[in-house]
Design a protein around this motif. Sequence first.
Motif, PDB file in Angstrom:
ATOM      1  N   PHE A   1       0.770  -1.324   0.070  1.00  0.00           N
ATOM      2  CA  PHE A   1       0.019   0.149  -0.120  1.00  0.00           C
ATOM      3  C   PHE A   1       0.932   1.127  -0.094  1.00  0.00           C
ATOM      4  N   PRO A   2       0.431   2.427  -0.471  1.00  0.00           N
ATOM      5  CA  PRO A   2       1.227   3.620  -0.541  1.00  0.00           C
ATOM      6  C   PRO A   2       1.793   3.868   1.004  1.00  0.00           C
ATOM      7  N   ALA A   3       2.738   4.299   1.164  1.00  0.00           N
ATOM      8  CA  ALA A   3       3.485   4.642   2.541  1.00  0.00           C
ATOM      9  C   ALA A   3       2.753   5.766   2.985  1.00  0.00           C
ATOM     10  N   ASP A   4       2.123   6.506   2.592  1.00  0.00           N
ATOM     11  CA  ASP A   4       1.483   7.731   3.093  1.00  0.00           C
ATOM     12  C   ASP A   4       0.101   7.285   3.664  1.00  0.00           C
ATOM     13  N   HIS A   5      -0.204   6.096   3.482  1.00  0.00           N
ATOM     14  CA  HIS A   5      -1.707   5.228   3.795  1.00  0.00           C
ATOM     15  C   HIS A   5      -1.363   4.390   5.080  1.00  0.00           C
ATOM     16  N   SER A   6      -0.205   4.617   5.744  1.00  0.00           N
ATOM     17  CA  SER A   6       0.265   3.629   6.880  1.00  0.00           C
ATOM     18  C   SER A   6      -0.608   3.773   7.894  1.00  0.00           C
ATOM     19  N   PRO A   7      -1.029   5.228   8.416  1.00  0.00           N
ATOM     20  CA  PRO A   7      -2.002   5.372   9.619  1.00  0.00           C
ATOM     21  C   PRO A   7      -3.381   4.504   9.344  1.00  0.00           C
ATOM     22  N   ASP A   8      -3.586   4.324   8.211  1.00  0.00           N
ATOM     23  CA  ASP A   8      -4.862   3.622   8.007  1.00  0.00           C
ATOM     24  C   ASP A   8      -4.996   2.161   8.721  1.00  0.00           C
ATOM     25  N   LEU A   9      -3.735   1.625   8.786  1.00  0.00           N
ATOM     26  CA  LEU A   9      -3.767   0.316   9.146  1.00  0.00           C
ATOM     27  C   LEU A   9      -2.903   0.205  10.395  1.00  0.00           C
ATOM     28  N   GLU A  10      -2.699   1.197  11.082  1.00  0.00           N
ATOM     29  CA  GLU A  10      -2.049   1.223  12.610  1.00  0.00           C
ATOM     30  C   GLU A  10      -3.133   1.142  13.663  1.00  0.00           C
ATOM     31  N   GLY A  11      -2.477   0.349  14.536  1.00  0.00           N
ATOM     32  CA  GLY A  11      -3.618   0.081  15.874  1.00  0.00           C
ATOM     33  C   GLY A  11      -2.754  -0.700  16.751  1.00  0.00           C
ATOM     34  N   ARG A  12      -3.263  -0.662  18.018  1.00  0.00           N
ATOM     35  CA  ARG A  12      -2.727  -1.525  19.056  1.00  0.00           C
ATOM     36  C   ARG A  12      -3.852  -2.613  19.683  1.00  0.00           C
ATOM     37  N   ALA A  13      -4.729  -2.844  18.587  1.00  0.00           N
ATOM     38  CA  ALA A  13      -5.474  -4.098  19.181  1.00  0.00           C
ATOM     39  C   ALA A  13      -5.226  -5.531  18.894  1.00  0.00           C
ATOM     40  N   LEU A  14      -5.328  -6.489  19.630  1.00  0.00           N
ATOM     41  CA  LEU A  14      -4.912  -7.864  19.296  1.00  0.00           C
ATOM     42  C   LEU A  14      -5.849  -8.336  18.249  1.00  0.00           C
ATOM     43  N   VAL A  15      -5.319  -8.630  16.823  1.00  0.00           N
ATOM     44  CA  VAL A  15      -5.639  -8.735  15.553  1.00  0.00           C
ATOM     45  C   VAL A  15      -5.560 -10.279  15.347  1.00  0.00           C
ATOM     46  N   HIS A  16      -6.307 -11.146  15.266  1.00  0.00           N
ATOM     47  CA  HIS A  16      -6.252 -12.541  14.734  1.00  0.00           C
ATOM     48  C   HIS A  16      -5.779 -12.569  13.459  1.00  0.00           C
ATOM     49  N   SER A  17      -6.298 -12.113  12.577  1.00  0.00           N
ATOM     50  CA  SER A  17      -5.814 -11.881  11.330  1.00  0.00           C
ATOM     51  C   SER A  17      -6.214 -13.239  10.174  1.00  0.00           C
ATOM     52  N   ASP A  18      -6.721 -14.237  10.691  1.00  0.00           N
ATOM     53  CA  ASP A  18      -6.890 -15.276  10.085  1.00  0.00           C
ATOM     54  C   ASP A  18      -8.450 -15.819  10.340  1.00  0.00           C
ATOM     55  N   VAL A  19      -9.486 -14.967  10.366  1.00  0.00           N
ATOM     56  CA  VAL A  19     -10.784 -15.350  10.719  1.00  0.00           C
ATOM     57  C   VAL A  19     -11.603 -16.328   9.978  1.00  0.00           C
ATOM     58  N   SER A  20     -10.867 -17.448   9.326  1.00  0.00           N
ATOM     59  CA  SER A  20     -11.486 -18.362   8.566  1.00  0.00           C
ATOM     60  C   SER A  20     -12.551 -19.132   9.702  1.00  0.00           C
ATOM     61  N   PRO A  21     -13.695 -19.740   9.151  1.00  0.00           N
ATOM     62  CA  PRO A  21     -14.413 -20.746   9.831  1.00  0.00           C
ATOM     63  C   PRO A  21     -13.581 -21.671  10.636  1.00  0.00           C
ATOM     64  N   LEU A  22     -12.742 -22.243   9.676  1.00  0.00           N
ATOM     65  CA  LEU A  22     -11.954 -23.488  10.101  1.00  0.00           C
ATOM     66  C   LEU A  22     -10.953 -23.027  11.399  1.00  0.00           C
ATOM     67  N   ASN A  23     -10.931 -21.786  11.672  1.00  0.00           N
ATOM     68  CA  ASN A  23     -10.144 -21.475  12.887  1.00  0.00           C
ATOM     69  C   ASN A  23     -11.185 -21.145  14.200  1.00  0.00           C
ATOM     70  N   MET A  24     -12.500 -21.325  13.749  1.00  0.00           N
ATOM     71  CA  MET A  24     -13.558 -21.379  14.926  1.00  0.00           C
ATOM     72  C   MET A  24     -14.260 -22.531  15.289  1.00  0.00           C
ATOM     73  N   LEU A  25     -14.750 -22.432  16.250  1.00  0.00           N
ATOM     74  CA  LEU A  25     -15.748 -23.571  16.556  1.00  0.00           C
ATOM     75  C   LEU A  25     -16.842 -23.118  17.329  1.00  0.00           C
ATOM     76  N   ALA A  26     -18.110 -23.566  16.747  1.00  0.00           N
ATOM     77  CA  ALA A  26     -19.269 -22.994  17.458  1.00  0.00           C
ATOM     78  C   ALA A  26     -19.661 -24.105  18.617  1.00  0.00           C
ATOM     79  N   ALA A  27     -19.171 -23.714  19.777  1.00  0.00           N
ATOM     80  CA  ALA A  27     -19.240 -24.367  21.042  1.00  0.00           C
ATOM     81  C   ALA A  27     -20.484 -24.074  21.791  1.00  0.00           C
ATOM     82  N   GLU A  28     -20.678 -24.684  22.891  1.00  0.00           N
ATOM     83  CA  GLU A  28     -22.111 -24.594  23.438  1.00  0.00           C
ATOM     84  C   GLU A  28     -22.063 -23.256  24.194  1.00  0.00           C
ATOM     85  N   ASP A  29     -20.834 -22.679  24.230  1.00  0.00           N
ATOM     86  CA  ASP A  29     -20.938 -21.389  25.231  1.00  0.00           C
ATOM     87  C   ASP A  29     -20.751 -20.249  24.264  1.00  0.00           C
TER      88      ASP A  29
END
Length: 270
Positions: A143-171
Amino acid sequence: MDRTAWLELPPEARSAVETYTGPVEHAETAETGVMARLACTLHTATGPVFVKGTRSDEPTAWMYDYEARVTRVAPLAPRVLWQVDAGGWLLTGYEYLVGPHPDLSPGSPDLGPFLDALTTMSEAPWPEQVRKKPLHIRWAGFFPADHSPDLEGRALVHSDVSPLNMLAAEDGIRVLDWALACPGPAWADAAFAIPRFIYAGHTAEQAESLARAVPAYNAAEPSAVATFAATLCGVWESRAASDPAPHRAPLIAAARAWTAHHSRQGVHSS
């Protein structure tokens, strides 16, 4: 990667694990879903345990320790039960979770819990004691370097939210495989989910509407989301070029549909 079976581990490694689990009655090697050298479910007198790991001298061994450290603080993740480094193997035991992978198709009863999970995930801060390249550094050059602030943050991002990485458990939805987690915008995992929604049968407009149920995504700057969408296309196209796999093409098509939708929205709002 060639998968190693439980009984192929050195006796020292198996003995170290059994100090935590007790005697292993039998083990089932995971066939899909994880790329670990060893990934299996151990059945013991006290219940099942999921174990993953690799040889201690593997160049990627650090990733397994990193994943465990992130998983300990990640929302909706399985509990980390123990870690051992013995017999030349680094192994981590995780809480054994049961449930099907969520269905993201239109009308699915899993959509609400999935969006609830994305909301919970968006509220988790990055554990500052764990050093990892943030998303805007991981994707530098796409991405253009001047757009870097668009993608900055300090949250915990999993980054691979495929359903294969999820389980629909009882809770509710539980989230697995935090190896690719990194710091990033709080809305990023909801954004990562949009191509998954499109792939599951939603239109780009419908997928956006679903993601907007996550407050962090709803509050994101449209220009930042546009940068994310276009960059994700570039990243996935690059991966497909270097490592072709059958699942990549339909996901790239979904990401392109999302990017095109965003471009049309930008034109209509100008």
